[in-house]
Design an enzyme around this catalytic site. Structure first.
Site, PDB file in Angstrom:
ATOM      1  CB  THR A  45      44.588  36.562  39.657  1.00  0.00           C
ATOM      2  OG1 THR A  45      43.711  36.912  40.753  1.00  0.00           O
ATOM      3  CG2 THR A  45      45.384  35.315  40.025  1.00  0.00           C
ATOM      4  CG  LEU A 109      39.937  36.018  44.115  1.00  0.00           C
ATOM      5  CD1 LEU A 109      40.027  35.666  42.629  1.00  0.00           C
ATOM      6  CD2 LEU A 109      39.272  34.888  44.884  1.00  0.00           C
ATOM      7  CB  ILE A 140      40.617  40.454  49.203  1.00  0.00           C
ATOM      8  CG1 ILE A 140      40.334  39.148  49.958  1.00  0.00           C
ATOM      9  CG2 ILE A 140      39.447  40.853  48.320  1.00  0.00           C
ATOM     10  CD1 ILE A 140      40.165  37.920  49.085  1.00  0.00           C
ATOM     11  CE  LYS A 141      45.287  42.748  42.036  1.00  0.00           C
ATOM     12  NZ  LYS A 141      45.892  42.409  40.728  1.00  0.00           N
ATOM     13  CB  ILE A 142      40.219  46.559  47.422  1.00  0.00           C
ATOM     14  CG1 ILE A 142      39.647  45.354  48.189  1.00  0.00           C
ATOM     15  CG2 ILE A 142      39.233  47.725  47.439  1.00  0.00           C
ATOM     16  CD1 ILE A 142      39.402  45.626  49.663  1.00  0.00           C
TER      17      ILE A 142
END
EC number: 2.2.1.2
Length: 367
Positions: A45, A109, A140-142
């Site tokens: 996402t 996310l 976790i998207k960074i």
């Protein structure tokens, strides 16, 4: 569902296909379950996806009204809605996660795009999102900005699964891989286990051709390079991956149970109607890779996709074409640098639009 479709064919060659979309409708209609049955092994996402899912449908209106009545502000409402969807999707993919021994079955996310240049803030939000989702198969998207690299290293050291996103260049990719490996080394030095930590490095593909093709057209030369540079750039990154994750430094971590950070091909929907709708899928299949595909491209790949070991193809050709591009005076570094800025701006804009939309919806629904 037969296990003889193109998705399972890619899996047999070492590539996992993920879906680049998530919404309440996808979850509740049974469509996500159908995708999983067809072989899809994860979901990604981003703010633009949630802006479409939340801001442009009425599927979330009941929850928005309830949260407004609880006194939640727009940022809290956004977090609550997205975390709920990600948790539900993670549960659907848990069998895939377990069957793959923690190498697949992930839902991603993203941290707030407003934190793209704030390492400390990114780490803090990553910890918060990991705690709120409370699922072992969430990433976790960074964003892979300079400050993002610091955050990636720290989050890996903390044991948080990370999807490093908005990578466009080989240089960025190398820095992301270094942040991942260094983060594992930091964790090991603290006496903590490095097994069970998953990460992907998301290289955006199709946007490179969109940008380069325009430059080629404006110069009235190099036409033979059109539609080729994005795949060449990705294949070059895969060459770097093979080098980085085969040396003594990596082997020492692998012996402790570490798993490789897989290259993930993102932005693989074809934007030029003159190109094959599965160009950026068919051309990048191979071991230890992920391709996250928009729903329309996923359908096309199931219908007409061609499966083969292609990610390591034509290495001499790619070196020649990248050299020819440089000789034409087109700097791929300048192109990818501009694409990173545009990507950051687009995600920030989508995020702000979504927050504004949530606020307006809340006011309207409670009015």
């Amino acid at each position: 569902m037969t296990r003889e479709n193109s998705i399972f064919g890619a899996l047999a060659l070492g590539q996992s296909i993920w879906c680049d979309f998530l919404s309440r409708e996808l979850l509740r209609s049974g469509k996500l379950d159908e995708m999983i049955e067809a072989g899809v092994r994860g979901v990604t996402t981003n703010p633009s996806i949630f802006e479409n899912a939340i801001g442009k449908t009425s599927d979330y209106d009941g929850d928005i009204l309830s949260l407004v009545r609880q006194g939640k502000n727009r940022e809290e409402i956004y977090t609550s809605l997205t975390v709920a969807d990600v948790r539900e999707a993670a549960d659907r993919f848990l069998p895939v996660y377990n069957e793959s021994a923690g190498r697949d079955g992930f839902v991603s996310l993203e941290v707030s795009p407003l934190l793209a240049h704030d390492a400390e803030g990114t780490v803090s939000e990553a910890q918060t999102l990991a705690r709120l989702t409370e699922k072992k198969n969430v990433m976790i998207k960074i964003p892979a900005t300079p400050e993002g690299m610091k955050a990636i290293r720290r989050c890996i050291a903390l044991g948080i699964n990370v999807n490093a996103t908005l990578i466009f260049s080989r240089e960025q990719y190398g820095e992301v891989a270094e942040a991942f490996i260094a983060g594992l080394e930091d964790r090991s030095a603290e006496g903590k286990p490095v097994s069970g930590i998953a990460s992907v490095a998301s290289l955006f593909v199709s946007r490179v051709d969109t940008a380069v093709d325009k430059l080629l057209a404006s110069g009235n030369c190099g036409g033979s390079l059109a539609g080729k540079i994005a795949v060449d750039n990705a294949r070059a990154v895969y060459m770097d991956f093979e080098t980085l994750f085969s040396g003594l430094r990596w082997r020492s971590l692998e012996e402790k149970g570490a798993q490789v950070q897989r290259p993930l091909w993102a932005s693989t929907g074809t934007k030029n109607p003159g190109y094959s709708p599965t160009l950026y899928v068919d051309s990048l299949i191979g071991p230890h890779t992920v391709n996250t595909i928009p729903p329309a491209t996923l359908e096309a790949f199931l219908a007409t996709g061609t499966v083969g070991m292609t990610v390591s193809s034509d290495r001499e050709g790619l070196k020649h074409r990248l050299g020819e591009l440089k000789a034409l005076g087109i700097s791929l570094d300048e192109v990818t640098g501009r694409l990173l800025k545009e990507g950051l701006d687009a995600f920030e804009k989508a995020y702000i639009l979504l927050l504004e939309g949530i606020e307006k919806k809340g006011q309207s629904l409670s009015g």
